[in-house]
Scaffold this motif. Structure first.
Motif, PDB file in Angstrom:
ATOM      1  N   ALA A   1       0.875  -1.313  -0.084  1.00 37.88           N
ATOM      2  CA  ALA A   1      -0.001   0.086  -0.089  1.00 37.88           C
ATOM      3  C   ALA A   1       0.836   1.240   0.108  1.00 37.88           C
ATOM      4  CB  ALA A   1      -0.890   0.011   1.158  1.00 37.88           C
ATOM      5  N   VAL A   2       0.352   2.364  -0.529  1.00 41.69           N
ATOM      6  CA  VAL A   2       1.157   3.550  -0.771  1.00 41.69           C
ATOM      7  C   VAL A   2       0.446   4.523   0.243  1.00 41.69           C
ATOM      8  CG1 VAL A   2       2.182   5.374  -2.348  1.00 41.69           C
ATOM      9  CG2 VAL A   2       1.873   3.046  -3.180  1.00 41.69           C
ATOM     10  N   PRO A   3       1.181   5.083   1.298  1.00 41.86           N
ATOM     11  CA  PRO A   3       0.794   5.878   2.394  1.00 41.86           C
ATOM     12  C   PRO A   3       0.655   7.291   1.611  1.00 41.86           C
ATOM     13  CG  PRO A   3       2.462   4.599   3.309  1.00 41.86           C
ATOM     14  CD  PRO A   3       2.514   4.347   1.493  1.00 41.86           C
ATOM     15  N   VAL A   4      -0.523   7.872   1.693  1.00 42.88           N
ATOM     16  CA  VAL A   4      -0.730   9.266   1.393  1.00 42.88           C
ATOM     17  C   VAL A   4      -1.490  10.112   2.603  1.00 42.88           C
ATOM     18  CG1 VAL A   4      -1.129   8.454  -1.150  1.00 42.88           C
ATOM     19  CG2 VAL A   4      -3.085   8.598   0.619  1.00 42.88           C
ATOM     20  N   TYR A   5      -1.370  11.317   2.469  1.00 44.84           N
ATOM     21  CA  TYR A   5      -2.191  12.063   3.783  1.00 44.84           C
ATOM     22  C   TYR A   5      -3.781  11.844   3.296  1.00 44.84           C
ATOM     23  CZ  TYR A   5      -4.028  15.844   6.021  1.00 44.84           C
ATOM     24  OH  TYR A   5      -4.789  16.801   6.955  1.00 44.84           O
ATOM     25  N   GLN A   6      -4.201  11.986   4.450  1.00 42.26           N
ATOM     26  CA  GLN A   6      -5.769  12.145   4.524  1.00 42.26           C
ATOM     27  C   GLN A   6      -6.343  12.814   5.788  1.00 42.26           C
ATOM     28  OE1 GLN A   6      -8.119   8.622   3.474  1.00 42.26           O
ATOM     29  NE2 GLN A   6     -10.021   9.342   4.240  1.00 42.26           N
ATOM     30  N   ALA A   7      -6.998  13.793   5.611  1.00 43.87           N
ATOM     31  CA  ALA A   7      -7.669  14.306   6.704  1.00 43.87           C
ATOM     32  C   ALA A   7      -8.334  13.500   7.612  1.00 43.87           C
ATOM     33  CB  ALA A   7      -8.554  15.572   6.231  1.00 43.87           C
ATOM     34  N   PRO A   8      -8.342  13.790   8.900  1.00 44.32           N
ATOM     35  CA  PRO A   8      -8.992  12.902   9.887  1.00 44.32           C
ATOM     36  C   PRO A   8     -10.509  12.655   9.588  1.00 44.32           C
ATOM     37  CG  PRO A   8      -7.532  14.341  11.281  1.00 44.32           C
ATOM     38  CD  PRO A   8      -7.721  14.966   9.555  1.00 44.32           C
ATOM     39  N   VAL A   9     -11.115  11.509   9.697  1.00 51.04           N
ATOM     40  CA  VAL A   9     -12.550  11.283   9.594  1.00 51.04           C
ATOM     41  C   VAL A   9     -13.208  10.335  10.711  1.00 51.04           C
ATOM     42  CG1 VAL A   9     -12.037  11.033   6.870  1.00 51.04           C
ATOM     43  CG2 VAL A   9     -12.063   8.951   8.675  1.00 51.04           C
ATOM     44  N   ARG A  10     -14.405  10.634  10.640  1.00 54.23           N
ATOM     45  CA  ARG A  10     -15.116  10.064  11.964  1.00 54.23           C
ATOM     46  C   ARG A  10     -15.396   8.657  11.694  1.00 54.23           C
ATOM     47  NH1 ARG A  10     -19.996  13.884  13.902  1.00 54.23           N
ATOM     48  NH2 ARG A  10     -20.000  12.443  15.437  1.00 54.23           N
ATOM     49  N   ALA A  11     -15.621   8.276  10.517  1.00 55.17           N
ATOM     50  CA  ALA A  11     -16.212   7.178   9.940  1.00 55.17           C
ATOM     51  C   ALA A  11     -15.124   5.794  10.631  1.00 55.17           C
ATOM     52  CB  ALA A  11     -16.224   6.954   8.493  1.00 55.17           C
ATOM     53  N   GLY A  12     -15.838   4.946  11.289  1.00 56.10           N
ATOM     54  CA  GLY A  12     -15.113   3.965  12.042  1.00 56.10           C
ATOM     55  C   GLY A  12     -13.813   4.325  13.084  1.00 56.10           C
ATOM     56  N   ASN A  13     -13.938   5.511  13.677  1.00 49.64           N
ATOM     57  CA  ASN A  13     -13.156   6.077  14.645  1.00 49.64           C
ATOM     58  C   ASN A  13     -13.953   6.173  16.088  1.00 49.64           C
ATOM     59  OD1 ASN A  13     -10.733   5.830  13.272  1.00 49.64           O
ATOM     60  ND2 ASN A  13     -11.477   7.413  12.140  1.00 49.64           N
ATOM     61  N   LYS A  14     -15.041   5.653  16.171  1.00 48.70           N
ATOM     62  CA  LYS A  14     -15.906   5.971  17.378  1.00 48.70           C
ATOM     63  C   LYS A  14     -14.837   5.264  18.671  1.00 48.70           C
ATOM     64  CE  LYS A  14     -19.769   4.921  19.819  1.00 48.70           C
ATOM     65  NZ  LYS A  14     -21.439   4.024  19.979  1.00 48.70           N
ATOM     66  N   SER A  15     -14.738   6.156  19.649  1.00 51.60           N
ATOM     67  CA  SER A  15     -14.013   5.752  20.740  1.00 51.60           C
ATOM     68  C   SER A  15     -14.971   6.080  22.147  1.00 51.60           C
ATOM     69  CB  SER A  15     -12.595   6.260  21.090  1.00 51.60           C
ATOM     70  OG  SER A  15     -12.069   5.961  22.175  1.00 51.60           O
ATOM     71  N   THR A  16     -15.235   5.271  23.149  1.00 47.19           N
ATOM     72  CA  THR A  16     -14.940   3.894  22.964  1.00 47.19           C
ATOM     73  C   THR A  16     -15.968   2.971  22.174  1.00 47.19           C
ATOM     74  OG1 THR A  16     -16.012   3.691  25.274  1.00 47.19           O
ATOM     75  CG2 THR A  16     -13.524   4.072  25.359  1.00 47.19           C
ATOM     76  N   TYR A  17     -15.772   1.852  21.932  1.00 46.39           N
ATOM     77  CA  TYR A  17     -16.722   1.045  21.307  1.00 46.39           C
ATOM     78  C   TYR A  17     -16.694  -0.620  21.962  1.00 46.39           C
ATOM     79  CZ  TYR A  17     -13.001  -1.165  18.632  1.00 46.39           C
ATOM     80  OH  TYR A  17     -11.749  -1.586  17.958  1.00 46.39           O
TER      81      TYR A  17
END
Length: 309
Positions: A62-78
């Motif tokens: 995989a080739v790492p690229v910059y991506q702005a932070p997103v909410r999808a999948g990042n709920k804390s805590t779960y």
């Protein structure tokens, strides 16, 4: 006479009773408990590897690229199966060692935790706490082989396993037949200016210049009208130990595409393979666009990779 009437009456009663049983309505089934999943999301009960001898030797990281932070999948805590997990605020500097497993055909084509589609033939991974999407370098501590994966899913939630790799990534690390391996996981982060860090330290992909320097070099080459010497990107449709099925797949692809389609024979540690490849493409966007077109035409197991001419 009385006994005959009694016998007749008993026979008629028995017949009426049986008829009544046969016509009695069937009791309604007991309703399923609330929350029961009726979607049949996974048609395969037990996970498994794909059929055939999938050749991962030419598969690119995989080739790492910059991506702005997103909410999808990042709920804390779960919570999963009664246990609570937390998502990191940042992947910067993350390093951990533990057990890696892999997942494959059961989940192939289904959505990951951030809404992407899981493809067991791509370099991806699931992790319980790294922010997604993200990237990580995973090293097999038994053979020192490393891969770079895109982290876009949650898991694994079995025992003390640290990370779940796609089947392709596990095969490239050499542990797909054993199921698990001892690994070291190091997060890769990319800043908005293109600078890259692995486990908090400055990092450049193997064989490539750091992002800012590479960009200036590319601009200089474009101004001079120079053409890059790299082999470019290819969409690989299949890899076969025999030439005949490769030739048939090549002809099939030519019927639906105007792009060049080649059969490239390579010798690997597992033997000689004949790879059916579309390309080359100058950028990943063009390669992915053609890959999507091919999938719509029924070519469901394609991968994007770099390959020399």
């Amino acid at each position: 006479m009385i006994s005959n009437r009694l016998v007749i009456w008993l026979v008629v009663s028995a017949v009426l009773t049986l008829a009544g049983c046969a016509s009695a309505p069937t009791p309604a089934p007991t309703p399923a408990p609330a929350g029961t999943d009726h979607s049949s999301r996974y048609t395969i009960t037990q996970d498994r590897a794909p059929t055939g001898n999938f050749d991962a030797s030419g598969l690119s990281d995989a080739v790492p690229v910059y991506q702005a932070p997103v909410r999808a999948g990042n709920k804390s805590t779960y919570t999963v199966w009664g246990k609570q997990y937390s998502v990191l605020k940042s992947n910067d500097g993350y390093v951990a060692s533990g057990t890696a497993s892999w997942y494959g055909e059961k989940f192939h084509g289904h959505k990951t935790s951030n809404g992407e589609t899981f493809d067991m033939y791509q370099m991806s991974a699931a992790h319980k706490s790294l922010r997604i999407p993200g990237y990580a370098r995973v090293t097999n501590l038994d053979n020192d082989h490393s891969v770079i994966v895109r982290v876009n899913d949650r898991g694994p939630f079995h025992g003390d396993r640290l990370i779940d790799l796609s089947y392709a990534a596990a095969k490239k690390l050499g542990y797909q037949s054993r199921g698990t391996a001892r690994v070291k996981v190091e997060s890769i982060t990319v800043k908005p200016n293109g600078s890259m860090f692995v486990a908090g330290q400055p990092f450049a992909l193997d064989g490539q210049l750091p992002a800012q320097k590479a960009a200036s070099t590319d601009n200089a080459n474009a101004a001079k009208g120079e053409q890059g010497t790299g082999g470019g990107l290819f969409v690989q449709l299949g890899s076969f130990s025999s030439h005949n099925p490769a030739k048939k797949l090549q002809n099939r692809a030519k019927n639906v595409l105007s792009n060049p389609v080649r059969v490239r024979s390579v010798d690997t540690a597992s033997g000689r393979f004949h790879r059916v490849q579309v390309g080359p493409f100058q950028d990943e966007g063009s390669a992915r666009q053609t890959q999507n077109l091919l999938e719509a035409k029924g070519f469901s197991q394609s991968i994007v990779l770099t390959d020399s001419n």
